[in-house]
Every structure is written in C-alpha cells, then in structure tokens.
Design a protein around this motif. Structure first.
Motif, mmCIF file in Angstrom:
data_model
loop_
_atom_site.group_PDB
_atom_site.id
_atom_site.type_symbol
_atom_site.label_atom_id
_atom_site.label_comp_id
_atom_site.label_asym_id
_atom_site.label_seq_id
_atom_site.Cartn_x
_atom_site.Cartn_y
_atom_site.Cartn_z
ATOM 1 N N LEU A 1 0.823 -1.207 0.000
ATOM 2 C CA LEU A 1 0.000 0.000 0.000
ATOM 3 C C LEU A 1 0.860 1.261 0.000
ATOM 4 N N ILE A 2 1.925 1.259 0.772
ATOM 5 C CA ILE A 2 2.795 2.430 0.816
ATOM 6 C C ILE A 2 3.495 2.633 -0.525
ATOM 7 N N VAL A 3 4.049 1.557 -1.080
ATOM 8 C CA VAL A 3 4.731 1.661 -2.373
ATOM 9 C C VAL A 3 3.750 2.095 -3.457
ATOM 10 N N TYR A 4 2.548 1.537 -3.428
ATOM 11 C CA TYR A 4 1.543 1.889 -4.436
ATOM 12 C C TYR A 4 1.139 3.350 -4.326
ATOM 13 N N ALA A 5 0.918 3.834 -3.094
ATOM 14 C CA ALA A 5 0.527 5.229 -2.906
ATOM 15 C C ALA A 5 1.631 6.178 -3.359
ATOM 16 N N VAL A 6 2.877 5.843 -3.040
ATOM 17 C CA VAL A 6 4.009 6.683 -3.458
ATOM 18 C C VAL A 6 4.122 6.700 -4.987
ATOM 19 N N ALA A 7 4.038 5.524 -5.607
ATOM 20 C CA ALA A 7 4.148 5.461 -7.070
ATOM 21 C C ALA A 7 3.015 6.231 -7.734
ATOM 22 N N LEU A 8 1.801 6.094 -7.211
ATOM 23 C CA LEU A 8 0.665 6.795 -7.794
ATOM 24 C C LEU A 8 0.809 8.306 -7.631
ATOM 25 N N SER A 9 1.318 8.721 -6.486
ATOM 26 C CA SER A 9 1.458 10.158 -6.222
ATOM 27 C C SER A 9 2.481 10.811 -7.132
ATOM 28 N N TRP A 10 3.457 10.037 -7.593
ATOM 29 C CA TRP A 10 4.501 10.635 -8.437
ATOM 30 C C TRP A 10 4.300 10.351 -9.929
ATOM 31 N N LEU A 11 3.661 9.243 -10.262
ATOM 32 C CA LEU A 11 3.537 8.873 -11.672
ATOM 33 C C LEU A 11 2.223 9.323 -12.307
ATOM 34 N N ALA A 12 1.146 9.386 -11.536
ATOM 35 C CA ALA A 12 -0.154 9.742 -12.105
ATOM 36 C C ALA A 12 -0.155 11.113 -12.781
ATOM 37 N N PRO A 13 0.483 12.153 -12.200
ATOM 38 C CA PRO A 13 0.482 13.448 -12.895
ATOM 39 C C PRO A 13 1.093 13.397 -14.289
ATOM 40 N N ALA A 14 2.137 12.586 -14.463
ATOM 41 C CA ALA A 14 2.767 12.491 -15.784
ATOM 42 C C ALA A 14 1.818 11.887 -16.814
ATOM 43 N N VAL A 15 0.949 10.965 -16.378
ATOM 44 C CA VAL A 15 0.003 10.329 -17.290
ATOM 45 C C VAL A 15 -1.194 11.238 -17.564
ATOM 46 N N LEU A 16 -1.738 11.833 -16.503
ATOM 47 C CA LEU A 16 -2.974 12.598 -16.632
ATOM 48 C C LEU A 16 -2.758 13.986 -17.234
ATOM 49 N N ALA A 17 -1.562 14.527 -17.086
ATOM 50 C CA ALA A 17 -1.294 15.871 -17.606
ATOM 51 C C ALA A 17 -0.706 15.852 -19.004
ATOM 52 N N GLY A 18 -0.822 14.732 -19.692
ATOM 53 C CA GLY A 18 -0.284 14.633 -21.044
ATOM 54 C C GLY A 18 -0.996 15.580 -21.999
ATOM 55 N N PRO A 19 -0.328 16.036 -23.040
ATOM 56 C CA PRO A 19 -0.930 17.001 -23.978
ATOM 57 C C PRO A 19 -2.039 16.377 -24.811
ATOM 58 N N GLY A 20 -3.076 17.171 -25.057
ATOM 59 C CA GLY A 20 -4.092 16.761 -26.006
ATOM 60 C C GLY A 20 -5.305 16.070 -25.440
ATOM 61 N N ALA A 21 -5.172 15.382 -24.305
ATOM 62 C CA ALA A 21 -6.307 14.601 -23.807
ATOM 63 C C ALA A 21 -7.459 15.488 -23.372
ATOM 64 N N ALA A 22 -7.151 16.609 -22.721
ATOM 65 C CA ALA A 22 -8.203 17.470 -22.187
ATOM 66 C C ALA A 22 -9.056 18.085 -23.288
ATOM 67 N N THR A 23 -8.488 18.257 -24.484
ATOM 68 C CA THR A 23 -9.250 18.892 -25.552
ATOM 69 C C THR A 23 -10.373 18.001 -26.069
ATOM 70 N N ARG A 24 -10.305 16.702 -25.761
ATOM 71 C CA ARG A 24 -11.336 15.802 -26.266
ATOM 72 C C ARG A 24 -12.312 15.379 -25.171
ATOM 73 N N HIS A 25 -11.814 14.946 -24.046
ATOM 74 C CA HIS A 25 -12.697 14.425 -23.005
ATOM 75 C C HIS A 25 -12.268 14.938 -21.635
ATOM 76 N N PRO A 26 -12.558 16.199 -21.338
ATOM 77 C CA PRO A 26 -12.164 16.728 -20.021
ATOM 78 C C PRO A 26 -12.839 16.000 -18.869
#
Length: 310
Positions: free
Chosen positions: A7-32
């Motif tokens: 749980l700790i490793v998963y929470a740490v990985a999600l906290s640092w990796l999720a922004p890189a996936v979700l903030a990618g260019p182009g996605a918001a213009t189609r399905h915010p």
C-alpha cells in the motif's frame, strides 16, 4: 511483499507517476470529464492506500502490544523473514514509536485538511451572501447583478448560499444569446458541484503540499471543469455564442478566490478548443487506454491485498 509495504509503495508510485500520465498534452481537448474522473480516482485511490496502510499499522501495533507479540509484528511489518529477532523491550519501544508516529501524521494531516476545507467553505459562503446584499436580482432567481466597470460573470457557492454574479458591464457587452450561453456555463458549475471538487483538491494540495499528485490536481482540475461547463453550455446554445462571450469577457478583472468564472481559467486553451470542429469519433485509442488505466488504478490495491492474504 506484505499488505502494508504494498500500500505504501503503491501510494508513493501513484502520487509521483499519475500526474505524468494525466497531464499529457491533447487529452483534455477531447474528453475533459474523463480526465477529471482520472484525477479524482488517482487522488481517492492514493488516499485510500495511505489510510489503509496507516490503519493496518495502528491496529496491528495495538494488537501486538496487548498480546505481547511485538517482535513478530516488527518482522511482519517490515516484510522481513522470521530469522530476524528483536529483544522484547526493543520491539515494544519500536512498536510504540511506530504507533505514535503514524497517529501523529494522520491527525496532523487531517487537521490541516479540515482547516483548509472550512476556510474555503466560509470564504465562499461569505462572498455569496455579500453579493446578494450589494447586488440586485434579475428575472432569473439565481442571477445577481453588481455594478462594475469590468465585464465579468462567475458563480460562487458555499454553506448553502449560491449565486451567479454578472457585472453591469458584462450585461451591456453581451447580447441575449451570449448572456444565455454564459449563464448556462455557470449553471453547469453549480449543477455539477464543481465548487466542491475544486475546494477539495485545493484543500488536499494545501494539506499535502509535498505530494506531486495533489499539487498537479489543484492546477489541472479547475481548467478541466471549465471545459466541462463549456461543453454543457455549447450543447444547449452552440459553440459560437460561447466562444464570442469568452472573447468579450476575457479582459475582466481578477476574480475573488474560490469563484468559478466563464472567462477566468485557461481561457486561451478553452477558446482554441471551442474553435475546433467537433470530433466525429467520440472515443479513440487514447481515451480507451486512459479509461482502462483508471479502472486498473481502482482494482490494483484490491487484487494485491487479496493475493497478500494467501
């Protein structure tokens, strides 16, 4: 790997990796809306993982002290083999220290989160009450007009008080069709409870400023919610009236903190998005991939904890 470690490793990985996936260019213009779902799922899952790990530690530590099984608890918590042995007195001190530290961190974070949420709620409620006192109501019962030289339209909600505020300059500048589009945009905010979402992610960023996920969500989610409200208004009144209104209102003065405005956040990105023709295909490979990633984010802790139980 035991449950706490995962749980700790998963929470740490999600906290640092999720922004890189979700903030990618182009996605918001189609399905915010899909992106907003992704941010909220990532935040909720990360928080659940942190809370779950803390709960397991607290319950296990209390049980270990009561049953005098502190050496075994220390070994299992650290994920070590049973070949590691600790003296009983040392293990008891370690367990009590671990318990005290966990409880202190949880209480401190909870206090900061609740304080930030209450500040936002009180500020929005006071502002909503104030504009209803100084402004005048028009035919629409949820619209308040205040005298101002800058064209601005925004909505504010808090503590049961809510209002759509339009300045007198905006009324003079917008034609009836444009005004209807702007009001539809603001009503979409109120109907969707966007203030609660923005208040929650902002409070989490204030309470947990060192987690990249919370900081990135506080920056990305408000703009995505503006795009969601744009879509709701455009479906009802068309893109052109809303685009024209955004252009006219984009020179307004800075808005009160906590307000959601038709021309207050990510205006250029939203105008470019509205100016583009609507996509014929609603779902593409990127959207399907993001949807599957969101589902996997939710299911991964449950699957892993089930495997850890065997």
């Amino acid at each position: 790997m035991n449950a706490v470690t995962f749980l700790i490793v998963y929470a740490v990985a999600l906290s640092w990796l999720a922004p890189a996936v979700l903030a990618g260019p182009g996605a918001a213009t189609r399905h915010p809306r899909l992106l907003v779902t992704g941010w909220l799922v990532a935040i909720g899952t990360a928080l659940a993982a942190w809370v779950g790990a803390a709960a397991i530690l607290v319950v296990g530590a209390v049980h270990a002290v009561v049953t005098r099984s502190t050496p075994t608890f220390c070994v299992e918590t650290l994920g070590l083999t049973d070949a590691v042995h600790l003296p009983g007195s040392v293990a008891t001190v370690v367990v009590l220290g671990l318990l005290a530290a966990t409880v202190a961190v949880v209480l401190h974070t909870a206090r900061r989160l609740v304080a930030a949420l209450l500040r936002t709620r009180h500020r929005n409620r006071d502002h909503a009450d104030a504009v209803q006192i100084v402004g005048r109501r028009v035919d629409d019962r949820d619209v308040v007009v205040i005298g101002a030289e800058k064209p601005t339209a925004y909505c504010v909600s808090g503590g049961g008080s809510r209002a759509i505020v339009v300045t007198s300059a905006a009324l003079r500048m917008l034609d009836p069709t444009g005004l209807d589009a702007v009001l539809a945009h603001e009503r979409a905010h109120l109907r969707g409870g966007h203030h609660h979402v923005v208040g929650a992610v902002t409070a989490l960023a204030a309470a947990l400023p060192r987690l990249p996920l919370m900081r990135a969500a506080a920056q990305a989610v408000p703009a995505l919610l503006e795009m969601c409200a744009d879509d709701a208004a455009a479906r009802r009144h068309g893109r052109e009236p809303l685009l024209k209104s955004l252009f006219l209102l984009s020179t307004g003065r800075p808005l009160p903190e906590g307000a959601l405005a038709a021309a207050g956040t990510a205006v250029l990105d939203r105008m470019l998005r509205l100016a583009q023709p609507a996509s014929v295909s609603r779902w593409r490979f990127r959207e399907w991939s993001l949807g599957l990633a969101i589902a996997a984010t939710c299911l991964a802790p449950a699957v892993a904890l089930t495997l850890c139980a065997y």
